[in-house]
Design an enzyme around this catalytic site. Structure first.
Site, PDB file in Angstrom:
ATOM      1  CG  ASP A  17      -2.081   0.908   1.120  1.00  0.00           C
ATOM      2  OD1 ASP A  17      -2.291   1.480   0.025  1.00  0.00           O
ATOM      3  OD2 ASP A  17      -2.799   1.081   2.115  1.00  0.00           O
ATOM      4  CG  HIS A  24       0.054   1.923  -9.206  1.00  0.00           C
ATOM      5  ND1 HIS A  24      -0.133   1.543  -7.896  1.00  0.00           N
ATOM      6  CD2 HIS A  24      -1.077   2.593  -9.550  1.00  0.00           C
ATOM      7  CE1 HIS A  24      -1.323   1.956  -7.489  1.00  0.00           C
ATOM      8  NE2 HIS A  24      -1.913   2.594  -8.460  1.00  0.00           N
ATOM      9  NE  ARG A  59      -7.391   1.756  -6.040  1.00  0.00           N
ATOM     10  CZ  ARG A  59      -6.258   1.918  -5.377  1.00  0.00           C
ATOM     11  NH1 ARG A  59      -5.194   2.345  -5.999  1.00  0.00           N
ATOM     12  NH2 ARG A  59      -6.188   1.652  -4.094  1.00  0.00           N
ATOM     13  CG  LEU A  66       9.966 -16.923  -3.809  1.00  0.00           C
ATOM     14  CD1 LEU A  66       9.866 -16.932  -2.279  1.00  0.00           C
ATOM     15  CD2 LEU A  66      10.393 -15.531  -4.286  1.00  0.00           C
ATOM     16  NE  ARG A  70      -8.265   0.450   4.805  1.00  0.00           N
ATOM     17  CZ  ARG A  70      -8.057   1.737   5.056  1.00  0.00           C
ATOM     18  NH1 ARG A  70      -8.383   2.241   6.227  1.00  0.00           N
ATOM     19  NH2 ARG A  70      -7.533   2.528   4.141  1.00  0.00           N
ATOM     20  CB  SER A  81      -7.679  -4.151   2.466  1.00  0.00           C
ATOM     21  OG  SER A  81      -7.534  -2.902   3.093  1.00  0.00           O
TER      22      SER A  81
HETATM   23  C1  FPP Z   1      -2.007   0.186  -3.222  1.00  0.00           C
HETATM   24  O1  FPP Z   1      -1.515   1.517  -3.211  1.00  0.00           O
HETATM   25  C2  FPP Z   1      -1.451  -0.544  -4.331  1.00  0.00           C
HETATM   26  C3  FPP Z   1      -2.156  -1.146  -5.321  1.00  0.00           C
HETATM   27  C4  FPP Z   1      -3.627  -1.151  -5.390  1.00  0.00           C
HETATM   28  C5  FPP Z   1      -1.485  -1.817  -6.433  1.00  0.00           C
HETATM   29  C6  FPP Z   1      -0.215  -2.522  -6.082  1.00  0.00           C
HETATM   30  C7  FPP Z   1       0.540  -2.741  -7.325  1.00  0.00           C
HETATM   31  C8  FPP Z   1       1.884  -2.716  -7.440  1.00  0.00           C
HETATM   32  C9  FPP Z   1       2.842  -2.505  -6.346  1.00  0.00           C
HETATM   33  C10 FPP Z   1       2.485  -2.940  -8.756  1.00  0.00           C
HETATM   34  C11 FPP Z   1       2.838  -4.389  -8.965  1.00  0.00           C
HETATM   35  C12 FPP Z   1       1.720  -4.952  -9.677  1.00  0.00           C
HETATM   36  C13 FPP Z   1       1.648  -6.155 -10.279  1.00  0.00           C
HETATM   37  C14 FPP Z   1       0.494  -6.351 -11.131  1.00  0.00           C
HETATM   38  C15 FPP Z   1       2.588  -7.276 -10.135  1.00  0.00           C
HETATM   39  P1  FPP Z   1      -2.558   2.681  -3.401  1.00  0.00           P
HETATM   40  O2  FPP Z   1      -2.656   3.000  -4.832  1.00  0.00           O
HETATM   41  O3  FPP Z   1      -3.848   2.331  -2.752  1.00  0.00           O
HETATM   42  O4  FPP Z   1      -1.839   3.836  -2.622  1.00  0.00           O
HETATM   43  P2  FPP Z   1      -2.554   4.978  -1.800  1.00  0.00           P
HETATM   44  O5  FPP Z   1      -3.293   4.326  -0.684  1.00  0.00           O
HETATM   45  O6  FPP Z   1      -1.407   5.804  -1.321  1.00  0.00           O
HETATM   46  O7  FPP Z   1      -3.452   5.719  -2.743  1.00  0.00           O
END
Ligand code: FPP
Length: 243
Positions: free
Chosen positions: A21, A38, A72, A132, A191, A193
């Site tokens: 997150d 991301h 989203r 792994l 949380r 989630s």
């Molecule tokens: C949460 O941060 C993150 C996600 C919903 C996506 C996680 C994805 C990656 C780390 C990329 C790797 C992905 C793959 C497909 C292998 P957020 O966007 O909710 O952050 P925020 O809470 O700060 O808005």
């Protein structure tokens, strides 16, 4: 591969699961679009996958896209779909060479046919690997997983009295895997989630304010060391209190 950790095997979590997150906030704090967060998160994922192998973690499960993330904005959803495709296109051969077994947790049916095919191919290609186990939870939701399991149990004609905890576990996407020992959540939210809600019944949690793109190998090592100091009782009590 890099350095190992000096943690005794019995104190190393077999299965680590991560809620990655804070990508959005990482990007916004730098004046960048959310998708840049991301992408930075994806780069970090490469590092943490390698560190997991170095640290002798057997299973790494990452929460990449939840059943709720469809809410989203379309551009962000599309961006995450592209990242998933890109990760498979660019990383699969190297992951395979390094002995990583890739598995998908979640429903494939809602994904675009091209992406679905790539995921199936990655799972098939790596199925004999054992250095792994990397589970990518993508279009995954814990409640959805339980509903899917119950549907399949009913379809299989199992009698109500024959339903057990073990049987339920065997109908989940994680069938045959150990439950997560340690769940890491970055960016400080407190949380679950909808992540591994069945499997996390006795998981230990490590929550850090660090945003996912900044959660580096050192902090990962710290999380694993903290885990080694936890006293896991699974609802029982320490033997020294026995009368
Ligand atoms: C949460 O941060 C993150 C996600 C919903 C996506 C996680 C994805 C990656 C780390 C990329 C790797 C992905 C793959 C497909 C292998 P957020 O966007 O909710 O952050 P925020 O809470 O700060 O808005």
């Amino acid at each position: 591969m890099g350095e190992t950790l000096n943690i005794p095997p019995e104190e190393t979590p077999r299965h680590v699961a991560i809620i990655m997150d804070g990508n959005g906030r990482w990007a916004l704090s730098r004046g960048k679009p959310r998708l840049a967060g991301h992408r930075a998160g994806t780069e970090n994922l490469r590092r943490i996958i390698r560190a997991s192998a170095d640290f002798n973690v057997e299973y790494l499960t990452i929460y990449a896209f939840s059943t709720e993330n469809w809410r989203r904005p379309p551009a962000e959803v599309q961006g995450l779909m592209h990242i998933m495709e890109d990760v498979i296109d660019r990383e699969l051969n190297e992951l395979n060479d390094e002995g990583v077994r890739l598995r998908h947790l979640g429903r494939l049916d809602k994904l675009a046919p091209k992406l679905r095919k790539k995921v199936r191919h990655a799972v098939e290609l790596t199925k004999e690997n054992n250095r792994l186990n990397l589970n990518i939870a993508f279009n995954y939701g814990g409640r959805d997983e339980i509903v899917y399991a119950v549907q399949n149990i009913i379809r299989a004609g199992v009698k109500a009295d024959d339903v057990t905890v073990e049987m339920m576990s065997n109908y989940l996407f994680t069938a045959g895997m150990p439950d997560p020992d340690l769940i890491i959540r970055t960016s400080g939210e407190l949380r679950t989630s909808n992540f591994l809600i069945w499997q996390s019944a006795y998981s230990e949690w490590y929550i850090t304010p660090t945003y996912w793109p900044d959660f580096d190998r050192e902090e990962y090592a710290k999380a694993l060391k903290t885990f080694g100091q936890r006293d896991r009782r699974y609802g029982g009590i320490d033997e020294k209190y026995y009368e």
